[in-house]
Design an enzyme around this catalytic site. Structure first.
Site, PDB file in Angstrom:
ATOM      1  N   LYS A   1       0.830  -1.220   0.000  1.00  0.00           N
ATOM      2  CA  LYS A   1       0.000   0.000   0.000  1.00  0.00           C
ATOM      3  C   LYS A   1       0.861   1.266   0.000  1.00  0.00           C
ATOM      4  O   LYS A   1       0.697   2.146  -0.834  1.00  0.00           O
ATOM      5  CB  LYS A   1      -0.913  -0.011   1.223  1.00  0.00           C
ATOM      6  N   ASN A   2       1.759   1.361   0.963  1.00  0.00           N
ATOM      7  CA  ASN A   2       2.471   2.637   1.110  1.00  0.00           C
ATOM      8  C   ASN A   2       3.461   2.893  -0.021  1.00  0.00           C
ATOM      9  O   ASN A   2       3.752   4.043  -0.335  1.00  0.00           O
ATOM     10  CB  ASN A   2       3.140   2.724   2.489  1.00  0.00           C
TER      11      ASN A   2
ATOM     12  N   ARG B   1      -4.007   9.922   3.114  1.00  0.00           N
ATOM     13  CA  ARG B   1      -2.715  10.496   3.463  1.00  0.00           C
ATOM     14  C   ARG B   1      -1.814  10.653   2.223  1.00  0.00           C
ATOM     15  O   ARG B   1      -1.124  11.637   2.041  1.00  0.00           O
ATOM     16  CB  ARG B   1      -2.043   9.548   4.455  1.00  0.00           C
TER      17      ARG B   1
ATOM     18  N   ASP C   1      -4.904   7.767   8.895  1.00  0.00           N
ATOM     19  CA  ASP C   1      -5.310   7.354  10.230  1.00  0.00           C
ATOM     20  C   ASP C   1      -5.245   8.487  11.228  1.00  0.00           C
ATOM     21  O   ASP C   1      -4.331   9.310  11.204  1.00  0.00           O
ATOM     22  CB  ASP C   1      -4.389   6.228  10.711  1.00  0.00           C
TER      23      ASP C   1
ATOM     24  N   MET D   1       6.388   6.964  17.870  1.00  0.00           N
ATOM     25  CA  MET D   1       6.078   7.957  16.821  1.00  0.00           C
ATOM     26  C   MET D   1       4.685   8.570  16.940  1.00  0.00           C
ATOM     27  O   MET D   1       4.508   9.745  16.701  1.00  0.00           O
ATOM     28  CB  MET D   1       6.215   7.319  15.450  1.00  0.00           C
TER      29      MET D   1
HETATM   30  C1  LIG Z   1       1.139   6.715   3.433  1.00  0.00           C
HETATM   31  C2  LIG Z   1       2.322   6.297   4.227  1.00  0.00           C
HETATM   32  O1  LIG Z   1       3.367   5.947   3.674  1.00  0.00           O
HETATM   33  N1  LIG Z   1       2.153   6.289   5.549  1.00  0.00           N
HETATM   34  C3  LIG Z   1       3.249   5.858   6.410  1.00  0.00           C
HETATM   35  C4  LIG Z   1       4.201   7.013   6.597  1.00  0.00           C
HETATM   36  O2  LIG Z   1       3.433   8.103   7.125  1.00  0.00           O
HETATM   37  P1  LIG Z   1       4.048   9.569   7.176  1.00  0.00           P
HETATM   38  O3  LIG Z   1       5.013   9.774   6.055  1.00  0.00           O
HETATM   39  O4  LIG Z   1       2.881  10.469   7.309  1.00  0.00           O
HETATM   40  O5  LIG Z   1       4.866   9.523   8.524  1.00  0.00           O
HETATM   41  P2  LIG Z   1       6.239  10.277   8.878  1.00  0.00           P
HETATM   42  O6  LIG Z   1       7.387   9.399   8.487  1.00  0.00           O
HETATM   43  O7  LIG Z   1       6.195  11.652   8.353  1.00  0.00           O
HETATM   44  O8  LIG Z   1       6.159  10.362  10.458  1.00  0.00           O
HETATM   45  C5  LIG Z   1       5.495   9.455  11.269  1.00  0.00           C
HETATM   46  C6  LIG Z   1       5.490   9.947  12.694  1.00  0.00           C
HETATM   47  O9  LIG Z   1       6.721   9.742  13.278  1.00  0.00           O
HETATM   48  C7  LIG Z   1       7.266  10.946  13.765  1.00  0.00           C
HETATM   49  N2  LIG Z   1       8.713  10.885  13.464  1.00  0.00           N
HETATM   50  C8  LIG Z   1       9.131  10.613  12.206  1.00  0.00           C
HETATM   51  C9  LIG Z   1      10.478  10.575  11.925  1.00  0.00           C
HETATM   52  C10 LIG Z   1      11.389  10.833  12.970  1.00  0.00           C
HETATM   53  O10 LIG Z   1      12.610  10.840  12.768  1.00  0.00           O
HETATM   54  N3  LIG Z   1      10.909  11.082  14.208  1.00  0.00           N
HETATM   55  C11 LIG Z   1       9.584  11.104  14.470  1.00  0.00           C
HETATM   56  O11 LIG Z   1       9.197  11.344  15.608  1.00  0.00           O
HETATM   57  C12 LIG Z   1       6.542  12.040  13.015  1.00  0.00           C
HETATM   58  O12 LIG Z   1       6.509  13.237  13.753  1.00  0.00           O
HETATM   59  C13 LIG Z   1       5.178  11.436  12.835  1.00  0.00           C
HETATM   60  O13 LIG Z   1       4.368  11.611  13.952  1.00  0.00           O
HETATM   61  O14 LIG Z   1       5.237   6.631   7.511  1.00  0.00           O
HETATM   62  C14 LIG Z   1       4.775   6.277   8.821  1.00  0.00           C
HETATM   63  C15 LIG Z   1       6.021   5.971   9.653  1.00  0.00           C
HETATM   64  O15 LIG Z   1       6.675   4.843   9.210  1.00  0.00           O
HETATM   65  C16 LIG Z   1       3.814   5.107   8.731  1.00  0.00           C
HETATM   66  O16 LIG Z   1       3.263   4.880  10.015  1.00  0.00           O
HETATM   67  C17 LIG Z   1       2.681   5.391   7.745  1.00  0.00           C
HETATM   68  O17 LIG Z   1       1.964   4.201   7.507  1.00  0.00           O
HETATM   69  C1  LIG Z   2      -0.876   4.761   9.270  1.00  0.00           C
HETATM   70  C2  LIG Z   2      -1.013   4.131   8.121  1.00  0.00           C
HETATM   71  O1  LIG Z   2      -1.491   4.661   6.977  1.00  0.00           O
HETATM   72  P1  LIG Z   2      -1.745   6.219   6.599  1.00  0.00           P
HETATM   73  O2  LIG Z   2      -0.392   6.874   6.686  1.00  0.00           O
HETATM   74  O3  LIG Z   2      -2.224   6.120   5.201  1.00  0.00           O
HETATM   75  O4  LIG Z   2      -2.740   6.746   7.574  1.00  0.00           O
HETATM   76  C3  LIG Z   2      -0.651   2.700   7.977  1.00  0.00           C
HETATM   77  O5  LIG Z   2      -0.556   2.251   6.824  1.00  0.00           O
HETATM   78  O6  LIG Z   2      -0.477   1.997   8.993  1.00  0.00           O
END
Ligand SMILES: CC(=O)N[C@H]1[C@@H](OP(=O)(O)OP(=O)(O)OC[C@H]2O[C@@H](n3ccc(=O)[nH]c3=O)[C@H](O)[C@@H]2O)O[C@H](CO)[C@@H](O)[C@@H]1O
Ligand SMILES: C=C(OP(=O)(O)O)C(=O)O
Length: 435
Positions: free
Chosen positions: A22-23, A97, A121, A341
């Protein structure tokens, strides 16, 4: 809203093939906007988020044709930029997202982009600063319409630069990378996320003519090119689905073989489940999980309680912590699950507690699970799926429980797991979808 009626306590048996990831799909689909040439993508899963993004691309004017059961062709020769201003686009984009990653390619190719606050989510604060600071470093102007919750970016003639991301954001890295591939000169992205899905995106962009080095590391170098070409791309198997099936097999005492898992791309995932005491055998690229009555959670070397925590890649993905947590409820031993996270992703444990699990929610980020070692089965109840991974964890709990469960709001599960009821029923589960 649909529900699942689940008869618990059945042992499953057989082979299951993971869907395309998916991602990864969400990143790769956005990348089709980077070229006027045709792109073929294989192993596209038939799930809500992916289908919505494909619809969004079609509405934007991208020609889309289905060329096989899981294969599509995309051609973005003509993109209707005016459509981005419509309420229809903004509403649709806000439902998932992944739509945020349309911005990078739009900026690279057309010098502007617009998106409403993306969905996904509700698992805590999900900021997007990394994305926009990255675009700004490349020379784009950013403006947020707080009233309508719309992000606007504007920036012709992007220029390569050095940037150190404030966090290794997965979608942020993908977005910035897609904006940088056609910027003038050299861009360096330090503290980049480096998940296998991002590696796949880099490989795809390089096949399209981009010049990215450092793939797989947190230091990416991008030499800007004028134009990108078409290509063909196959998605990886979904590693979150694979982890979910491992947990499912252990909880339900089932003998399951996960086919073509691309084990070398799974990082620390198999070892983490092994530390939970789950036996598995690698047969070529298949993961065979035997039926296991008991599985015992390891302790750390000094005898202290095992902690399973999320971390950026190559650490353990946060998307599998809910699965680890539910799997621990019938293990022997204790584990501390630490979700660093996201701050609202563990609240679903109250449903597991209602089913009879022994869990202490220490705070929003940490839960201690005291495994029941099957002395008492979980009991079937009625519950609602709060997010995609909690939803599947509840499904796993229901499949292992004594009696019948109803899981409401399974749209959350449908967001990321294709035909999950039919695929598990083919292994002997009894899941009925009630609309
Ligand atoms: C569509 C998609 O691909 N979604 C994925 C993507 O979401 P997404 O790209 O939105 O998530 P991010 O990697 O931006 O961040 C996830 C969370 O971790 C925190 N954070 C991130 C990096 C860091 O070094 N420190 C930290 O604290 C961020 O503030 C945030 O709350 O990656 C997440 C983290 O693997 C996954 O849960 C999601 O499923
Ligand atoms: C959090 C997830 O998805 P999304 O970033 O699309 O909300 C997930 O795939 O677990």
């Amino acid at each position: 809203m649909s529900s699942f009626r689940v008869k618990g306590g059945l042992k499953l048996k057989g082979e299951i093939t993971p869907q395309g990831a998916k991602n990864e799909a969400l990143q790769i689909l956005c990348a089709v906007l980077l070229t006027e040439e045709t792109i073929q993508i294989h192993k596209i899963p038939n799930i809500r988020d992916v289908n919505k993004l494909i619809e969004l691309l079609m509405d934007m004017g991208v020609a889309v044709s289905k060329t096989g059961p899981e294969s599509y062709e995309f051609n973005a020769a003509k993109v209707d930029l005016d459509y981005l201003d419509t309420d229809k686009f903004l509403t649709k984009a806000s439902s998932l997202r992944g739509s945020v990653m349309l911005l990078g390619p739009l900026l690279a190719r057309y010098g502007k982009g617009k998106i409403s606050k993306p969905g996904g989510d509700k698992i805590g604060r999900r900021r997007l600063d990394t994305h926009f600071v990255g675009f700004q470093k490349l020379g784009a102007k950013f403006n947020y319409d707080t009233k309508r919750e719309i992000y606007n970016i504007d920036g012709h003639d992007l220029k390569g630069t050095y940037m150190l991301l404030d966090e290794a954001s997965v979608t942020g890295t993908a977005n910035i990378l897609m904006a940088a591939v056609m910027a003038e000169g050299k861009t360096t992205i330090y503290n980049a996320a480096c998940e296998p899905y991002l590696q796949q995106l880099c490989d795809m962009l390089n096949r399209m003519g981009a010049k990215i080095t450092g793939v797989g590391s947190n230091l990416l170098h991008v030499e800007g090119v004028k134009k990108l070409n078409g290509t063909e791309h196959t998605l990886l198997p979904d590693m979150i689905e694979i982890g979910s099936f491992i947990g499912l097999a252990a909880m339900t005492q089932s003998e399951i073989t996960i086919k073509d898992a691309q084990i070398h791309r799974l990082g620390i995932i198999p070892d983490t489940f092994k530390r939970m005491g789950i036996k598995m055998e690698f047969r070529g690229d298949d993961i065979h999980i035997p039926a296991q009555k008991h599985y015992e959670i390891e302790t750390f070397i000094d005898g202290s309680i095992l902690t399973v925590a999320d971390a950026i890649w190559p650490g353990f993905t946060p998307d599998l912590l809910s699965i680890v947590l539910v799997t621990a409820t019938q293990a022997k031993g204790t584990v501390l699950v630490h979700q660093k996270m996201f701050e609202s992703r563990l609240f679903f444990v109250d449903k597991l507690i209602d089913m009879g699990a022994q869990i202490i929610l220490c705070d929003p980020h940490r839960a201690t699970v005291i495994g029941l070692d099957r002395k008492y089965p979980l009991k079937g109840i009625r519950m609602t799926s709060p997010d995609i991974r909690a939803g599947v964890s509840l499904l796993i709990a229901a499949l292992s429980a004594e009696g019948q469960s109803i899981i409401d709001n399974v749209e959350q599960i449908d967001r990321g797991y294709q035909y999950i009821d039919q695929r598990l029923n083919a292994l002997g589960a009894d899941i009925v979808r009630i609309d």
